[in-house]
Scaffold this active site. Structure first.
Site, PDB file in Angstrom:
ATOM      1  CG  PHE A 303      -1.706   1.228   1.471  1.00  0.00           C
ATOM      2  CD1 PHE A 303      -2.605   1.678   0.528  1.00  0.00           C
ATOM      3  CD2 PHE A 303      -1.563   1.953   2.647  1.00  0.00           C
ATOM      4  CE1 PHE A 303      -3.350   2.829   0.738  1.00  0.00           C
ATOM      5  CE2 PHE A 303      -2.306   3.098   2.878  1.00  0.00           C
ATOM      6  CZ  PHE A 303      -3.194   3.540   1.919  1.00  0.00           C
ATOM      7  CB  CYS A 304       0.709   4.308   0.412  1.00  0.00           C
ATOM      8  SG  CYS A 304       1.082   6.075   0.372  1.00  0.00           S
ATOM      9  CG  LEU A 305       6.974   4.769   1.109  1.00  0.00           C
ATOM     10  CD1 LEU A 305       7.702   5.211  -0.146  1.00  0.00           C
ATOM     11  CD2 LEU A 305       7.374   5.632   2.294  1.00  0.00           C
TER      12      LEU A 305
END
Length: 563
Positions: A303-305
Site C-alpha cells: 500500500f502507498c509508499l
C-alpha cells in the site's frame, strides 16, 4: 454544576499559565521564503494575463447576479455534496442556505483566479494549497454563530459547550502538539486485543522489521503465500483493524497464508537507513524469509509508499537474476511515476527540501506528529475542521473509529530515507527513467520486472491521484482496477459491507478518463475480484495449512507497540 464550573476554571487557568511560560515550541520543516516566492510568482502571473483575469471577473459578476436572483426568489437549488453542510437547516433555512451558497460560490471564484496565475508547477501548487487552507478555515460551518448545529447546541446547554470547548482548545494548544488532538478516543482500542488482533506470531526480525505470520483457520491453503509491505508513515495494521474490517482475517479465512512486514519505529540509531536499506534489508529480506519458510515464491501486496518499495525491490531482484523470487505483486494506491503529484507538488520544492533536511539533521528522523499534520492539512475539512467543530464548539466526543485510531498511531521516518526519497524519487522522478535509480550500486529498471503485476487505484484518493496511479500502471505493463472511495477507506472494503464498488477494463488506453468512460462498474468490494486475480496468476493448487511452530512472540509484536 458548581463543581463542573470550578473544574473548567482550574483547567483554563493551568493551560493559560503553561502558555505564558512558553512551554509550546514550534519547528519549521519548510522554507517560508519559498512560500513568499510562490506568492510573488502567482501575483506576477496574474499581472501578465489581464485578459484572462478580466474574463474571470466578468464571469464572477454574472454568477453573483444569478446568485442574488435565486436568493431573493427563495429558490433552494440543488443541495451540494459536502459533509460540512449536511444538516437540513443548510438547505431549508434561507439564512443558512445563503451563507453556504455564497461561501461555495466565492470559493469557486477564488480557485478560478488561481488557475489564471502562472509560475512553476510547485509554485502553482503552493498557491492552491495556501488558498485551500484559507477557504477551509473560513467556512461558515466553523463558526459558532453561523453553524446551525452549534447554535442549537449552545441554546440547549446555555453556552456550556463553548466554555468547555475553549478549555479543550487551551489544553490541546499547551500540549505542544497543536490543536485537535482528539479525533478519536485513545483508549477505545487496544492493540493485540480489539485491533490488530488476528492471531499470529512474529517469526523473524531484524533491525528494520518484524515478519508476522498469521495462524491458519482452514485445513487447506493456497500454495502461494501472501506478503504485505506497508508504508513507513503508519503501522501495518490498517489491514488488520477490528475483525469485521480486517483484510488479514478475511484473507486467512479465505485459505491464504498471510505474512506481514511490521516496520520498526525509527530512532536516532536508524538515521542513516535510506531507501536502498529498506529495499534490500527490508522487502527483499522478507521475501527471502517467506520463501525459506514456505518453499514458494510469494504474492506480494503493498500500500502507498510500500508499493513503491516493492516495485524497486522487484526491479532489483530482476537485475540480480532473481526475477522469479516473487510470484506476483499488487500495488494499492502506489505511485511509481511522480511526474504529476497534484497538490503534493507544493512540498516538492528545493527550498522546502533543504529546510527539511536541516530540520532532520538534529533528530535523525521526521516525527510522526509532523507527518500527521501534513496529511491532515491535505484533508483539512475531514481531519481538522470537523474535529474543531465537534470538540471545541459542540463539545462532543467523536465516536470510536478504528481507522482514525490507526491514522493517529503514526511512525517516524529516518532522515536518510526521507532525503533520498524526496530528492531522487519525488523531485527528480528517477524511478520513471530506465536505470535512473540505483540500489547499492545496481541500477534498477521497472520495465525489467518479471512477476505479473496488478495496480489498484482509489477513485477519491487525495494522496495518490488515481489517474497518476493509472499512468504508472501503463508504464510498467501492469493490470489495473479502480476501487471506490479514498486513500485509506477505499482499501478497507470488506465484502460484507457491500460498499464503494470498483471499475474494471481489460485494455488500457493512454488517457485515464477514456479508460474510466469505457470501464465496467462492479458493485461491492474489490477484495474477491483481487483474490480471483491471484488464483489466475498462481498454480491453483493447495497444501495443508501451515502451522506456526517457531514463533518469537504473538502478533502484533514489539515493533507495532513501539512509541
Amino acid at each position: 454544576m458548581t463543581d463542573g464550573f470550578a473544574d473548567m476554571t482550574r483547567r483554563l487557568t493551568e493551560a493559560a499559565e503553561r502558555m505564558m511560560r512558553g512551554e509550546v515550541k514550534a519547528t519549521l520543516p519548510f522554507d517560508p521564503f519559498a512560500i513568499a516566492q510562490a506568492s510573488g510568482e502567482f501575483a506576477m502571473g496574474l499581472a501578465a494575463r489581464p485578459q484572462e483575469l478580466m474574463q474571470v471577473q466578468m464571469d464572477a459578476a454574472r454568477q453573483w447576479g444569478e446568485f442574488w436572483m435565486g436568493a431573493l426568489s427563495g429558490q433552494a437549488g440543488e443541495k451540494p455534496r459536502d459533509r460540512r453542510f449536511a444538516s437540513p437547516e443548510w438547505q431549508d433555512d434561507a439564512y443558512y442556505r445563503g451563507l453556504r451558497d455564497a461561501y461555495l460560490l466565492a470559493s469557486k471564484q477564488l480557485r478560478d483566479v488561481i488557475s489564471v496565475g502562472d509560475g512553476t508547477g510547485s509554485g502553482q501548487a503552493m498557491a492552491r494549497f495556501l488558498l485551500d487552507q484559507y477557504l477551509n478555515a473560513v467556512s461558515p460551518s466553523n463558526f459558532a454563530g453561523t453553524n446551525p448545529d452549534v447554535v442549537k447546541r449552545t441554546k440547549e446547554t446555555n453556552g456550556a459547550n463553548l466554555v468547555q470547548g475553549f478549555a479543550h482548545f487551551l489544553e490541546d494548544v499547551t500540549s505542544g502538539k497543536g490543536i485537535v488532538q482528539r479525533r478519536s478516543d485513545p483508549s477505545a482500542f487496544e492493540k493485540g486485543k480489539t485491533i490488530a488482533a488476528t492471531p499470529g506470531e512474529v517469526v523473524f526480525e531484524n533491525e528494520l522489521f518484524q515478519l508476522i505470520q498469521y495462524s491458519p483457520t482452514t485445513d487447506k491453503v493456497a500454495v502461494e503465500p501472501l506478503l504485505y509491505v506497508p508504508p513507513l508513515v503508519n503501522r501495518f495494521y490498517m489491514i488488520d483493524l477490528v475483525p469485521r474490517q480486517s483484510l488479514v482475517k478475511w484473507l486467512v479465512d479465505e485459505g491464504r497464508t498471510v505474512f506481514v512486514v511490521s516496520w520498526v519505529n525509527p530512532t536516532q540509531a536508524h538515521k542513516d537507513k535510506g531507501v536502498e536499506d529498506y529495499v534490500v534489508d527490508g522487502v527483499v529480506a522478507a521475501v527471502d524469509e517467506v520463501r525459506r519458510r514456505t518453499g514458494t515464491a510469494p504474492d506480494l501486496f503493498a500500500f502507498c509508499l510500500g508499493g513503491t518499495l516493492v516495485a524497486i525491490a522487484l526491479a532489483w531482484l530482476a537485475a540480480q537474476g532473481r526475477g522469479k523470487d516473487a510470484n506476483s505483486a499488487t500495488l494499492i494506491g502506489s505511485l511509481v511515476d511522480f511526474a504529476d503529484m497534484r497538490d503534493w507538488s507544493a512540498f516538492v520544492h528545493e527550498g522546502h527540501l533543504s529546510a527539511l533536511e536541516d530540520h532532520l539533521e538534529s533528530q535523525g528522523f521526521i516525527d510522526s506528529l509532523e507527518l500527521q499534520r501534513l496529511f491532515a492539512a491535505m484533508r483539512a475539512n475531514d481531519l481538522i475542521w470537523s474535529s474543531v467543530v465537534n470538540h471545541y464548539l459542540l463539545d462532543k466526543e467523536a465516536p470510536p473509529s478504528d481507522l482514525l485510531y490507526w491514522f493517529e498511531d503514526g511512525a517516524r521516518i529516518p532522515a536518510a530515507f526521507l532525503k533520498s526519497y524526496n530528492r531522487e524519487l519525488l523531485l527528480n522522478n528517477k524511478l520513471a527513467e530506465p536505470a535512473g535509480f540505483a540500489v547499492r550500486g545496481t541500477p534498477v529498471d521497472l520495465a525489467k520486472i518479471e512477476a505479473p503485476m496488478l495496480v489498484i487505484a482509489l477513485k477519491d484518493d487525495h494522496v495518490s491521484a488515481w489517474d497518476a496511479v493509472y499512468r504508472g500502471a501503463r508504464n510498467i505493463g501492469a493490470d489495473f482496477v479502480l476501487g471506490g472511495s479514498g486513500h485509506n477507506a477505499g482499501v478497507i472494503n470488506p465484502p460484507a459491507a457491500n460498499k464503494h464498488g470498483f471499475w474494471t477494463r481489460d485494455d488500457k488506453p493512454e488517457d485515464a478518463d477514456d479508460w474510466l468512460a469505457g470501464a465496467t462498474r462492479n458493485e461491492g468490494s474489490w477484495w474477491p475480484w483481487w483474490t480471483s486475480w491471484l488464483t489466475d496468476h498462481g498454480s491453483g493448487k493447495q497444501v495443508a495449512a501451515r502451522a506456526i511452530a517457531d514463533g518469537i512472540e504473538p502478533a502484533p509484536g514489539r515493533y507495532a507497540m513501539m512509541p
